[in-house]
Design an enzyme around this catalytic site. Structure first.
Site, mmCIF file in Angstrom:
data_model
loop_
_atom_site.group_PDB
_atom_site.id
_atom_site.type_symbol
_atom_site.label_atom_id
_atom_site.label_comp_id
_atom_site.label_asym_id
_atom_site.label_seq_id
_atom_site.Cartn_x
_atom_site.Cartn_y
_atom_site.Cartn_z
ATOM 1 C CB THR A 79 -0.926 0.029 1.231
ATOM 2 O OG1 THR A 79 -0.122 -0.134 2.404
ATOM 3 C CG2 THR A 79 -1.949 -1.081 1.153
ATOM 4 C CB CYS A 80 -0.041 4.749 -0.691
ATOM 5 S SG CYS A 80 0.672 6.387 -0.708
ATOM 6 N N PRO A 81 2.991 4.361 0.787
ATOM 7 C CG PRO A 81 4.941 5.490 1.490
ATOM 8 C CD PRO A 81 3.741 4.722 2.011
ATOM 9 C CG ASP B 75 -2.000 1.983 -3.389
ATOM 10 O OD1 ASP B 75 -3.215 2.250 -3.280
ATOM 11 O OD2 ASP B 75 -1.106 2.689 -2.890
#
Lengths: 80, 380
Positions: free
Chosen positions: A18-20, A45
């Site tokens: 998931t981000c980042p 994502d």
């Protein structure tokens, strides 16, 4: 599976991250890549579709293509 | 026949796990059906969040450590040793001097390694507060820093305690104001992505706090090189920052042991994010910073993961199907200056709410830092 004309030199599998995470994985690879390297970033994502192009623009690299696969995106990047 | 549970690493995850197992497997340990061996490279347990306070003279480096033997239940066999290799097929560890240690179940709590040398010039030109020597050096440097440009740069992610860089600049702002020096000190914070923190809500809160306190924010700043002679920090994006004092959060690595054992390609153990079982080997768990799960590398994560792994190991030993799972529970206290703080809590897939900072939460953070030693003992 969608097709692309690009044959990546490096593939980053950031699916599930998931981000980042995907962007940071890409930045890490770009850092050690020679100019002209084609990198495929595989990401699930959806945020990557925004932050990756934004960073590439900031850092002066090219987004070649985004290909939608079954459950992820392949983002093809060329370093400058 | 005695079953052996080996734990590698005497940090928060390994220590809490050992103590939880001592409690959950008390009958089996006392009958000799099970032994729990905790292998740690060093005699002390270190509580790393203490280091944030060292540069400001609020804690000392010695406050961060206590003898592992004072914290771990007497039923646990503590070995002050170093693991040199892991063979998950033969279920065997190789210790210093080549001695083997056989296990039935293995848990890795190896932590994260700081690698400042990965960035040219960082070791010579930068400071940090992520370890005892760095925190002490930064304390000495800050004590004499009366004017100039303080730059805090988050060099890479993931890194331990993701909120700490934000805390550091907010504390530095307050600290210089208290000393009447703030007008002579410019503060800049840099972050690799397009906002001030990986978590959107924390980024929004931090950005507003920075603006209010006149702290410069540079985003999409991936440090590429430090020039210690000129005092310049260069980024991959072609930016340059002149600094007088550089605080660089060093790149972090997992462990070569993990790569060599085939447990991942990047040094962070590939695990199922709910069961914490290694995906590439049987009867191997990982917890704390070394486990590759989609949440922060924070002490609270190691703490909650340890409870889950203890429950699962106890089930294995009893021949039961393990059912305990980790849902990503993470709690972070965040200092917002020298006398106020907030806290966030979240799980996998959720965004935390950042509450308005207050003095009571700051006191709670300081209080928790003292009562942490009860957490290490498995009591809190």
């Amino acid at each position: 599976m969608s097709e692309t004309e690009y044959d990546p030199d490096v593939t980053i599998d950031a699916r599930g991250s998931t981000c980042p995470g995907p962007l940071m994985d890409l930045i890490g690879k770009v850092k050690e890549a020679d100019p002209g390297t084609v990198i495929e970033l595989q990401t699930s994502d959806s945020g990557s579709k925004g932050d990756v192009p934004e960073w590439l623009d900031e850092a002066g690299h090219d987004l070649l293509e985004v290909v939608e696969q079954d459950d992820y995106w392949s983002m093809y990047v060329e370093t400058n | 026949m005695t079953e052996t549970i080996a734990i590698v690493g005497g940090g928060t995850g390994g220590t809490v796990l050992a103590n939880r197992l001592a409690d959950e497997l008390k009958p089996e340990l006392e009958s000799g059906d099970v032994e729990v061996i905790l292998v740690s490279d060093g005699e002390d347990h270190v509580y790393k969040p203490t280091f944030l306070y060292v540069p400001f003279g609020k804690k000392t480096v010695d406050d961060a450590k206590r003898p592992l033997a004072d914290l771990v239940d007497r039923r646990i066999d503590i070995r002050n040793d170093r693991v040199e290799a892991i063979d998950t097929d033969d279920k065997r560890l190789t210790l210093r001097d080549g001695r083997p240690l056989r296990y039935d179940y293995l848990t890795l709590g190896l932590g994260a390694q700081l690698v400042p040398d990965e960035l040219d010039g960082l070791a010579e030109g930068g400071h940090h507060f992520y370890g005892p020597e760095g925190a002490q050096r930064l304390r000495d440097e800050l004590a004499d820093f009366t004017e100039g440009h303080l730059v805090l740069s988050v060099i890479g992610t993931p890194h331990m305690c993701p909120a700490a860089p934000v805390e550091f600049v907010l504390m530095a702002d307050a600290w210089f104001r208290e000393r009447g020096l703030r007008e002579d000190v410019e503060i800049t914070y840099t972050y690799p992505i397009q906002r001030a923190h990986a978590i959107q809500n924390i980024a929004d809160w931090a950005s507003a706090a920075f603006e209010e306190r006149d702290i410069n924010l540079e985003t999409f700043f991936n440090a590429d090189e430090v020039d210690p002679d000129e005092g310049v920090l260069h980024s991959m994006e072609g930016k340059e920052l002149d600094y007088d004092l550089l605080v660089g959060i060093p790149p972090h690595h997992g462990s070569d042991l993990v790569v060599d054992a085939g447990l991942s390609e990047d040094g962070w153990v590939d695990v199922d994010k709910h069961t914490l079982e290694a995906t590439e080997a049987e009867d191997v768990y990982a917890l704390g910073d070394i486990a590759d799960v989609p949440t922060s590398k924070a002490g609270s994560v190691a703490h909650y993961e340890a409870g889950v792994v203890a429950d699962r190991l106890a089930s294995h030993v009893r021949g039961e199907t393990p059912t305990a799972t980790y849902q990503g529970k993470t709690i972070c206290f965040i200092e917002a200056g020298m006398d106020e703080a907030t806290f966030v809590d979240f799980e996998y897939g959720t965004q935390p709410t950042v509450r308005k900072p207050s003095k009571p939460v700051h006191w709670a953070k300081l209080g928790y830092n003292e009562s942490y030693w009860l957490t290490a003992r498995g009591l809190l």
